[in-house]
Design a protein around this motif. Structure first.
Motif, mmCIF file in Angstrom:
data_model
loop_
_atom_site.group_PDB
_atom_site.id
_atom_site.type_symbol
_atom_site.label_atom_id
_atom_site.label_comp_id
_atom_site.label_asym_id
_atom_site.label_seq_id
_atom_site.Cartn_x
_atom_site.Cartn_y
_atom_site.Cartn_z
ATOM 1 N N ALA A 58 8.943 13.239 8.573
ATOM 2 C CA ALA A 58 8.061 12.576 9.543
ATOM 3 C C ALA A 58 7.321 11.412 8.898
ATOM 4 C CB ALA A 58 7.069 13.576 10.119
ATOM 5 N N HIS A 59 6.811 11.619 7.689
ATOM 6 C CA HIS A 59 6.063 10.564 7.007
ATOM 7 C C HIS A 59 6.956 9.363 6.715
ATOM 8 C CE1 HIS A 59 2.999 13.746 5.375
ATOM 9 N NE2 HIS A 59 3.025 13.658 6.693
ATOM 10 N N MET A 60 8.195 9.612 6.326
ATOM 11 C CA MET A 60 9.100 8.506 6.020
ATOM 12 C C MET A 60 9.504 7.764 7.284
ATOM 13 S SD MET A 60 11.411 9.861 2.838
ATOM 14 C CE MET A 60 11.885 8.183 2.409
ATOM 15 N N ILE A 61 9.664 8.486 8.384
ATOM 16 C CA ILE A 61 9.937 7.815 9.670
ATOM 17 C C ILE A 61 8.782 6.896 10.018
ATOM 18 C CG2 ILE A 61 10.196 8.157 12.162
ATOM 19 C CD1 ILE A 61 11.651 10.780 11.532
ATOM 20 N N LEU A 62 7.563 7.401 9.847
ATOM 21 C CA LEU A 62 6.371 6.624 10.195
ATOM 22 C C LEU A 62 6.205 5.409 9.287
ATOM 23 C CD1 LEU A 62 3.986 9.613 10.875
ATOM 24 C CD2 LEU A 62 4.696 7.918 12.561
ATOM 25 N N LYS A 63 6.766 5.450 8.097
ATOM 26 C CA LYS A 63 6.692 4.315 7.186
ATOM 27 C C LYS A 63 7.840 3.345 7.396
ATOM 28 C CE LYS A 63 4.135 6.743 3.581
ATOM 29 N NZ LYS A 63 4.145 7.243 2.189
ATOM 30 N N SER B 171 14.884 4.316 7.776
ATOM 31 C CA SER B 171 15.973 4.764 8.646
ATOM 32 C C SER B 171 16.457 6.131 8.187
ATOM 33 C CB SER B 171 17.128 3.768 8.587
ATOM 34 O OG SER B 171 17.708 3.775 7.287
ATOM 35 N N GLY B 172 17.347 6.742 8.979
ATOM 36 C CA GLY B 172 17.911 8.025 8.591
ATOM 37 C C GLY B 172 18.635 7.947 7.259
ATOM 38 N N GLU B 173 19.381 6.854 7.055
ATOM 39 C CA GLU B 173 20.117 6.682 5.802
ATOM 40 C C GLU B 173 19.165 6.553 4.617
ATOM 41 O OE1 GLU B 173 20.627 5.042 8.569
ATOM 42 O OE2 GLU B 173 22.677 5.583 9.172
ATOM 43 N N SER B 174 18.069 5.820 4.829
ATOM 44 C CA SER B 174 17.094 5.649 3.754
ATOM 45 C C SER B 174 16.411 6.967 3.414
ATOM 46 C CB SER B 174 16.053 4.606 4.164
ATOM 47 O OG SER B 174 15.069 4.459 3.172
ATOM 48 N N ILE B 175 16.089 7.762 4.434
ATOM 49 C CA ILE B 175 15.466 9.073 4.200
ATOM 50 C C ILE B 175 16.402 9.966 3.405
ATOM 51 C CG2 ILE B 175 14.581 11.161 5.313
ATOM 52 C CD1 ILE B 175 13.696 9.351 7.656
ATOM 53 N N ALA B 176 17.659 9.986 3.824
ATOM 54 C CA ALA B 176 18.650 10.816 3.126
ATOM 55 C C ALA B 176 18.773 10.399 1.665
ATOM 56 C CB ALA B 176 20.008 10.698 3.827
ATOM 57 N N TYR C 277 0.830 -1.201 0.000
ATOM 58 C CA TYR C 277 0.000 0.000 0.000
ATOM 59 C C TYR C 277 0.870 1.260 0.000
ATOM 60 C CZ TYR C 277 -3.262 3.569 1.628
ATOM 61 O OH TYR C 277 -4.007 4.713 1.757
ATOM 62 N N ASN C 278 1.901 1.267 0.837
ATOM 63 C CA ASN C 278 2.763 2.440 0.897
ATOM 64 C C ASN C 278 3.573 2.613 -0.384
ATOM 65 O OD1 ASN C 278 2.619 3.821 3.682
ATOM 66 N ND2 ASN C 278 2.582 1.651 4.175
ATOM 67 N N ALA C 279 3.966 1.491 -1.010
ATOM 68 C CA ALA C 279 4.644 1.588 -2.297
ATOM 69 C C ALA C 279 3.694 2.126 -3.361
ATOM 70 C CB ALA C 279 5.191 0.224 -2.708
ATOM 71 N N THR D 22 18.785 16.915 11.601
ATOM 72 C CA THR D 22 18.328 18.260 11.973
ATOM 73 C C THR D 22 16.821 18.375 11.810
ATOM 74 O OG1 THR D 22 20.438 19.245 11.336
ATOM 75 C CG2 THR D 22 18.532 20.710 11.459
ATOM 76 N N HIS D 23 16.299 17.901 10.670
ATOM 77 C CA HIS D 23 14.848 17.928 10.453
ATOM 78 C C HIS D 23 14.122 17.113 11.517
ATOM 79 C CE1 HIS D 23 14.882 20.218 6.828
ATOM 80 N NE2 HIS D 23 15.470 19.294 6.086
ATOM 81 N N ARG D 24 14.688 15.961 11.874
ATOM 82 C CA ARG D 24 14.040 15.111 12.873
ATOM 83 C C ARG D 24 14.010 15.798 14.234
ATOM 84 N NH1 ARG D 24 16.313 9.357 12.742
ATOM 85 N NH2 ARG D 24 18.168 10.427 13.534
ATOM 86 N N GLN D 25 15.109 16.420 14.619
ATOM 87 C CA GLN D 25 15.146 17.142 15.892
ATOM 88 C C GLN D 25 14.139 18.285 15.904
ATOM 89 O OE1 GLN D 25 19.259 18.290 16.104
ATOM 90 N NE2 GLN D 25 19.955 16.298 16.860
#
Length: 287
Positions: free
Chosen positions: A226-231, A234-239, A87-89, A251-254
């Protein structure tokens, strides 16, 4: 057909697929299509749903037996689908094709304890790390994704016991060979179902699941993070996905944690759950 089939499998697939096409307006057509697929790549059980961007999925067919498994299917349709990588994909633009479920799941998928409030339970030996209550356990899943009109996506999921080897690469190759025809037949079947299927569905208050989460408090980039964290990224994957540095992600997460008054990722999940429950997007856990 390709040379990989063999005459018997090719004949069986053609016969079942033709039957599904000839009877595409009938309620039995989806099962006929599953029979065609099973003649090429046998499975333990299968299910199919259609995802929409403006509401919960429609049930098309399943081969589940037993009360617990049928209830699990209902729980999936009512809420736990929002955790599924398929679903998320889909929301992220998944295209037609054959996919192993583990290839669709982001890294660090479902690592927190928020699963308890979604009528799922932690299951470390499952591909996703969780299981909808009543869903058959110990399965490996392969997905045939089918693009449909109006931006919808059909999912046909096939399951085999992982302990017995799951799906081999040759199985996936065979599914890829029949996928174009499977998709064509599925689209014909769906033409006879959308209005009827959607009329009985419960409208979802969600718009793309997370679209409203964080709006008004977070910047657009902070919402993305935030949406990617909830899905489960990881930090590396978001980057990697957003094309920014890991330092910028941190920084965005903080900043988003500070704006939302949170200290941990688990609190972020809990905030999402509360917001979904307030919108009646999730049913409370039955005791």
């Amino acid at each position: 057909m390709t040379a990989e089939f063999g005459n018997g499998a090719a004949s069986a697939f053609s016969a079942h697929a033709a039957r599904a096409l000839d009877h595409c307006e009938r309620a039995e057509a989806p099962q006929m299509l599953l029979d065609a697929i099973g003649s090429v790549v046998p499975y333990a059980f299968a299910m199919s749903v259609v995802y929409h961007r403006d509401g919960p999925p429609d049930h098309v067919v399943d081969t589940f037996t037993g009360r617990a498994a049928k209830q699990a299917m209902q729980l999936y349709l009512e809420g736990t689908y929002i955790l599924n990588p398929v679903y998320n994909a889909y929301l992220a633009g998944l295209r037609a094709g054959v996919h192993r479920l583990r290839e669709l799941a982001p890294d660090n998928y479902f690592s927190s304890d928020h699963y308890r409030q979604f009528k799922v339970r932690r299951q470390d030996d499952e591909e996703l790390g969780y299981l909808t209550h009543g869903w058959p356990a110990g399965m490996e899943e392969v997905v045939i994704a089918i693009e449909l009109p109006q931006g919808d996506l059909g999912e046909i999921s096939l399951y085999r016991q992982a302990s017995r080897g799951g799906f081999a690469e040759t199985d996936c190759a065979l599914l890829q060979a029949v996928e174009p025809l499977v998709g064509a037949v599925y689209r014909r079947i769906w033409q006879h179902r959308p209005r009827r299927a959607r009329q009985g569905g419960r409208a979802s208050p969600l718009d793309h699941l997370l679209e409203d989460f964080g709006k008004g408090k977070l910047s657009p980039r902070e919402c993305e993070v935030a949406h990617m964290i909830l899905k489960g990224h990881s930090g590396e994957s978001i980057a990697r996905n957003l094309g920014i540095s890991i330092t910028t992600v941190k920084t965005h997460r903080q900043n988003l944690y500070a704006k939302l008054g949170l200290a941990t990722q688990q609190e972020l999940f809990s905030l999402l759950i509360r917001s979904l429950q307030e919108k009646d997007a999730l049913l409370p856990e039955r005791r």
